[in-house]
Design a protein around this motif. Structure first.
Motif, mmCIF file in Angstrom:
data_model
loop_
_atom_site.group_PDB
_atom_site.id
_atom_site.type_symbol
_atom_site.label_atom_id
_atom_site.label_comp_id
_atom_site.label_asym_id
_atom_site.label_seq_id
_atom_site.Cartn_x
_atom_site.Cartn_y
_atom_site.Cartn_z
ATOM 1 N N SER A 196 0.848 -1.188 0.000
ATOM 2 C CA SER A 196 0.000 0.000 0.000
ATOM 3 C C SER A 196 0.886 1.241 0.000
ATOM 4 O O SER A 196 2.055 1.184 0.364
ATOM 5 N N ALA A 197 0.301 2.352 -0.428
ATOM 6 C CA ALA A 197 1.047 3.603 -0.500
ATOM 7 C C ALA A 197 0.077 4.768 -0.411
ATOM 8 O O ALA A 197 -1.081 4.657 -0.813
ATOM 9 N N VAL A 198 0.578 5.893 0.133
ATOM 10 C CA VAL A 198 -0.249 7.091 0.276
ATOM 11 C C VAL A 198 0.587 8.305 -0.115
ATOM 12 O O VAL A 198 1.760 8.401 0.240
ATOM 13 N N ALA A 199 -0.044 9.228 -0.831
ATOM 14 C CA ALA A 199 0.561 10.521 -1.132
ATOM 15 C C ALA A 199 -0.116 11.537 -0.221
ATOM 16 O O ALA A 199 -1.316 11.790 -0.353
ATOM 17 N N PHE A 200 0.641 12.085 0.735
ATOM 18 C CA PHE A 200 0.111 13.028 1.730
ATOM 19 C C PHE A 200 0.369 14.473 1.314
ATOM 20 O O PHE A 200 1.422 14.786 0.772
ATOM 21 N N THR A 201 -0.582 15.344 1.632
ATOM 22 C CA THR A 201 -0.386 16.775 1.454
ATOM 23 C C THR A 201 0.320 17.323 2.699
ATOM 24 O O THR A 201 0.452 16.627 3.707
ATOM 25 N N ARG A 202 0.729 18.569 2.635
ATOM 26 C CA ARG A 202 1.453 19.195 3.744
ATOM 27 C C ARG A 202 0.655 19.156 5.045
ATOM 28 O O ARG A 202 1.206 18.996 6.125
ATOM 29 N N ASP A 203 -0.659 19.261 4.957
ATOM 30 C CA ASP A 203 -1.486 19.267 6.164
ATOM 31 C C ASP A 203 -1.817 17.864 6.676
ATOM 32 O O ASP A 203 -2.608 17.711 7.597
ATOM 33 N N GLY A 204 -1.213 16.844 6.085
ATOM 34 C CA GLY A 204 -1.398 15.473 6.563
ATOM 35 C C GLY A 204 -2.575 14.741 5.966
ATOM 36 O O GLY A 204 -2.870 13.610 6.343
ATOM 37 N N CYS A 205 -3.237 15.360 5.026
ATOM 38 C CA CYS A 205 -4.386 14.728 4.375
ATOM 39 C C CYS A 205 -3.897 13.741 3.308
ATOM 40 O O CYS A 205 -2.945 14.019 2.585
ATOM 41 N N ALA A 206 -4.541 12.599 3.220
ATOM 42 C CA ALA A 206 -4.188 11.599 2.205
ATOM 43 C C ALA A 206 -4.780 12.036 0.871
ATOM 44 O O ALA A 206 -5.974 11.886 0.630
ATOM 45 N N PHE A 207 -3.953 12.604 0.009
ATOM 46 C CA PHE A 207 -4.414 13.071 -1.297
ATOM 47 C C PHE A 207 -4.895 11.890 -2.131
ATOM 48 O O PHE A 207 -5.954 11.939 -2.741
ATOM 49 N N VAL A 208 -4.113 10.832 -2.154
ATOM 50 C CA VAL A 208 -4.507 9.592 -2.830
ATOM 51 C C VAL A 208 -3.851 8.424 -2.090
ATOM 52 O O VAL A 208 -2.688 8.492 -1.722
ATOM 53 N N ALA A 209 -4.641 7.395 -1.841
ATOM 54 C CA ALA A 209 -4.143 6.165 -1.214
ATOM 55 C C ALA A 209 -4.353 5.027 -2.202
ATOM 56 O O ALA A 209 -5.407 4.935 -2.831
ATOM 57 N N CYS A 210 -3.339 4.193 -2.335
ATOM 58 C CA CYS A 210 -3.400 3.088 -3.296
ATOM 59 C C CYS A 210 -3.023 1.780 -2.620
ATOM 60 O O CYS A 210 -2.358 1.763 -1.591
ATOM 61 N N GLU A 211 -3.457 0.700 -3.236
ATOM 62 C CA GLU A 211 -3.021 -0.627 -2.799
ATOM 63 C C GLU A 211 -2.491 -1.357 -4.010
ATOM 64 O O GLU A 211 -2.855 -1.061 -5.150
ATOM 65 N N ARG A 212 -1.627 -2.319 -3.739
ATOM 66 C CA ARG A 212 -1.017 -3.101 -4.819
ATOM 67 C C ARG A 212 -2.082 -4.001 -5.428
ATOM 68 O O ARG A 212 -2.798 -4.702 -4.726
ATOM 69 N N ALA A 213 -2.176 -3.958 -6.731
ATOM 70 C CA ALA A 213 -3.115 -4.809 -7.466
ATOM 71 C C ALA A 213 -2.335 -5.981 -8.063
ATOM 72 O O ALA A 213 -1.103 -5.994 -8.033
ATOM 73 N N PRO A 214 -3.034 -6.963 -8.578
ATOM 74 C CA PRO A 214 -2.338 -8.087 -9.220
ATOM 75 C C PRO A 214 -1.378 -7.597 -10.315
ATOM 76 O O PRO A 214 -1.603 -6.573 -10.935
#
Length: 102
Positions: free
Chosen positions: A34-52
């Motif tokens: 899994s992975a998350v791209a966070f903004t400066r204020d700590g908000c998860a801009f986009v969260a992803c999970e590994r797909a097949p």
């Protein structure tokens, strides 16, 4: 969320495996489930999970300022950066990746 008048959003990428945050992005991008791209204020801009087959699937776009179509959750991206750029484009923004918030 946006950092300037040009609608640039700064993001910090973070990877995890089995719920544990990985500090090395090289192995993180390669081994994470899994992975998350966070903004400066700590908000998860986009969260992803590994797909097949090693691709990435969007799980959440909580930090996105604009509407992201439901079909986006079916897309597969080569990496977190591609997913973040896709979401940013849908919001009328561009992405700038940062290593840390100093």
């Amino acid at each position: 969320m946006f950092t300037d008048a040009d609608n640039v959003v700064e993001l910090h990428f973070q990877y995890a495996q089995n719920g544990y945050v990985m500090t090395d992005d090289t192995y993180g991008e390669q081994d994470a489930d899994s992975a998350v791209a966070f903004t400066r204020d700590g908000c998860a801009f986009v969260a992803c999970e590994r797909a097949p087959r090693g691709r990435w699937r969007i799980e959440s776009t909580d930090g996105a300022a604009g509407p992201v179509p439901l079909s986006a959750y079916r897309y597969r991206f080569s990496d977190l950066a591609d997913a973040a750029e896709y979401v940013a484009n849908k919001c009328g923004a561009t992405v700038r990746r940062v290593d840390s918030w100093i």
